[in-house]
Design a protein around this motif. Structure first.
Motif, mmCIF file in Angstrom:
data_model
loop_
_atom_site.group_PDB
_atom_site.id
_atom_site.type_symbol
_atom_site.label_atom_id
_atom_site.label_comp_id
_atom_site.label_asym_id
_atom_site.label_seq_id
_atom_site.Cartn_x
_atom_site.Cartn_y
_atom_site.Cartn_z
ATOM 1 N N TYR A 1 29.217 4.231 26.535
ATOM 2 C CA TYR A 1 30.812 4.520 27.191
ATOM 3 C C TYR A 1 31.807 5.644 26.385
ATOM 4 O O TYR A 1 31.104 4.416 24.912
ATOM 5 N N ASP A 2 32.077 6.204 26.077
ATOM 6 C CA ASP A 2 33.151 6.858 24.985
ATOM 7 C C ASP A 2 34.186 5.855 25.436
ATOM 8 O O ASP A 2 34.866 5.717 26.390
ATOM 9 N N ILE A 3 35.044 5.437 24.125
ATOM 10 C CA ILE A 3 36.768 5.277 24.001
ATOM 11 C C ILE A 3 37.136 6.075 23.332
ATOM 12 O O ILE A 3 37.689 6.490 22.263
ATOM 13 N N HIS B 1 34.961 -5.974 26.627
ATOM 14 C CA HIS B 1 34.650 -5.106 24.973
ATOM 15 C C HIS B 1 35.806 -4.510 24.996
ATOM 16 O O HIS B 1 35.487 -4.922 23.370
ATOM 17 N N LEU B 2 37.109 -4.064 25.399
ATOM 18 C CA LEU B 2 37.846 -3.827 24.812
ATOM 19 C C LEU B 2 38.703 -4.697 24.251
ATOM 20 O O LEU B 2 39.516 -4.863 23.651
ATOM 21 N N ALA B 3 38.642 -5.440 24.665
ATOM 22 C CA ALA B 3 39.926 -7.263 24.369
ATOM 23 C C ALA B 3 38.559 -7.470 23.187
ATOM 24 O O ALA B 3 39.124 -7.907 22.070
ATOM 25 N N THR B 4 37.479 -7.416 22.852
ATOM 26 C CA THR B 4 36.708 -7.839 22.045
ATOM 27 C C THR B 4 37.286 -6.938 20.309
ATOM 28 O O THR B 4 37.263 -7.106 19.486
ATOM 29 N N LEU B 5 38.053 -5.982 20.981
ATOM 30 C CA LEU B 5 38.145 -4.323 20.060
ATOM 31 C C LEU B 5 39.705 -4.449 19.929
ATOM 32 O O LEU B 5 40.365 -4.030 18.986
ATOM 33 N N GLY B 6 40.404 -5.989 20.292
ATOM 34 C CA GLY B 6 41.607 -5.899 20.188
ATOM 35 C C GLY B 6 42.262 -4.619 21.099
ATOM 36 O O GLY B 6 43.480 -4.633 20.455
ATOM 37 N N ARG C 1 33.027 -4.335 40.383
ATOM 38 C CA ARG C 1 34.205 -5.446 39.895
ATOM 39 C C ARG C 1 33.055 -5.434 38.596
ATOM 40 O O ARG C 1 33.719 -5.734 37.356
ATOM 41 N N ASN C 2 32.269 -6.329 38.277
ATOM 42 C CA ASN C 2 31.387 -5.976 36.904
ATOM 43 C C ASN C 2 31.422 -5.331 35.857
ATOM 44 O O ASN C 2 31.272 -5.677 34.651
ATOM 45 N N ILE C 3 31.455 -3.994 36.199
ATOM 46 C CA ILE C 3 31.223 -3.028 35.159
ATOM 47 C C ILE C 3 32.734 -2.314 34.326
ATOM 48 O O ILE C 3 33.132 -3.234 33.335
ATOM 49 N N TYR C 4 33.320 -2.898 35.334
ATOM 50 C CA TYR C 4 34.770 -2.976 35.187
ATOM 51 C C TYR C 4 35.116 -4.106 33.440
ATOM 52 O O TYR C 4 35.827 -3.598 33.013
ATOM 53 N N TRP D 1 40.733 4.419 18.173
ATOM 54 C CA TRP D 1 40.206 3.663 19.291
ATOM 55 C C TRP D 1 39.138 4.546 19.256
ATOM 56 O O TRP D 1 38.333 4.776 20.382
ATOM 57 N N ASN D 2 38.899 6.024 18.879
ATOM 58 C CA ASN D 2 37.723 6.523 19.351
ATOM 59 C C ASN D 2 35.927 5.935 18.576
ATOM 60 O O ASN D 2 36.401 6.534 18.145
ATOM 61 N N ARG D 3 35.603 6.231 19.206
ATOM 62 C CA ARG D 3 34.325 4.932 18.941
ATOM 63 C C ARG D 3 33.661 4.420 20.697
ATOM 64 O O ARG D 3 33.977 5.681 21.378
ATOM 65 N N GLN D 4 32.283 4.482 20.489
ATOM 66 C CA GLN D 4 31.610 4.336 21.639
ATOM 67 C C GLN D 4 31.364 2.609 21.764
ATOM 68 O O GLN D 4 31.854 1.911 20.660
ATOM 69 N N ALA D 5 31.194 1.592 23.137
ATOM 70 C CA ALA D 5 30.820 0.445 23.283
ATOM 71 C C ALA D 5 29.735 0.998 24.465
ATOM 72 O O ALA D 5 30.027 1.323 24.983
ATOM 73 N N VAL D 6 28.648 -0.189 24.674
ATOM 74 C CA VAL D 6 27.239 -0.435 25.198
ATOM 75 C C VAL D 6 27.957 -1.703 25.729
ATOM 76 O O VAL D 6 28.500 -2.385 25.835
ATOM 77 N N VAL D 7 27.948 -1.225 27.690
ATOM 78 C CA VAL D 7 28.476 -1.791 28.727
ATOM 79 C C VAL D 7 27.528 -2.100 29.472
ATOM 80 O O VAL D 7 27.392 -1.141 29.705
ATOM 81 N N LEU D 8 26.631 -3.422 29.558
ATOM 82 C CA LEU D 8 25.512 -3.251 29.930
ATOM 83 C C LEU D 8 24.736 -2.267 30.525
ATOM 84 O O LEU D 8 23.904 -1.761 30.880
#
Length: 211
Positions: free
Chosen positions: A44-46, A155-160, A146-149, A33-40
């Motif tokens: 963001y760090d995960i 994104h977290l769902a796509t990462l499992g 709400r849109n951001i979260y 889980w130590n990674r980053q994701a692009v959201v909108l």
């Protein structure tokens, strides 16, 4: 002061004094889980808090309805503590060692909970302030949150990491949460239930938010 698990399970929670709870971090897991994701468009760090944080956090709404959680690294404690960090999704998978869960007090942050009742995954998500419009239109602001979260949860769902079939959001605008709030969990019979405390001193209310 003495406390019991029932103090945290009631839907009419109204704590008049601070309660000191010794906490431990989450157990180690194998999820990368130590990674980053692009959201909108924003990055963001995960972060997986497998080893747990240290420190003290105020995790309820305001003075008069608050819990002081003293966090310690290692395996000692009687509750779990999940921290927060700016522009970060802090994640922990619940275990069966303790009966209580807390995360740091919310002030615009969102919480995502998903998974099975015995080992749910909890996310304390923080969004960049410049992603929220500066306006007196509360509906527009809460809609932006709400849109951001929701995008973070997707994104977290796509990462499992979270299960969309059981995922629930608690974000600004929910149950009257427009300022400060707190999320906590209690385990009974091996199953976790999560609640949010919302409102100011003398008027705080507690609602069940998951499952």
């Amino acid at each position: 002061m003495a406390w019991s698990l029932d103090d945290f399970r009631t839907k009419s929670l109204s704590l008049k004094k601070q309660v000191n709870v010794t906490v431990t971090g989450f157990g180690l897991n194998n999820a990368p889980w130590n990674r980053q994701a692009v959201v909108l468009g924003d990055t963001y760090d995960i972060v997986d808090y497998g080893k747990g944080p240290a420190g003290t956090a105020m995790v309820a709404s305001e003075t008069g309805h608050q819990i002081t959680v003293n966090g310690a690294r290692g395996t000692g404690g009687n509750a779990y503590l999940l921290p927060w960090a700016p522009n970060t999704m802090c994640i922990g998978e619940m275990q069966q060692a303790h009966d209580l869960f807390f995360t740091y007090r919310l002030n615009g942050c969102g919480v995502i909970i998903s998974g099975g009742r015995c080992n749910p995954t909890v996310v304390h998500a923080n969004t960049k302030s410049d992603a929220i419009p500066v306006t007196h239109d509360m509906q527009a602001m809460t809609s932006s949150y709400r849109n951001i979260y929701q995008a973070m949860a997707s994104h977290l769902a796509t990462l499992g990491i979270v299960d969309p079939s059981s995922s629930r959001l608690f974000v600004p605008g929910d149950h009257g949460y427009v300022g400060l709030a707190a999320v906590f969990g209690a385990r009974s019979g091996g199953k976790w239930t999560f609640y949010a405390t919302i409102g100011g001193t003398g008027a705080a209310t507690t609602v069940q938010i998951w499952p």
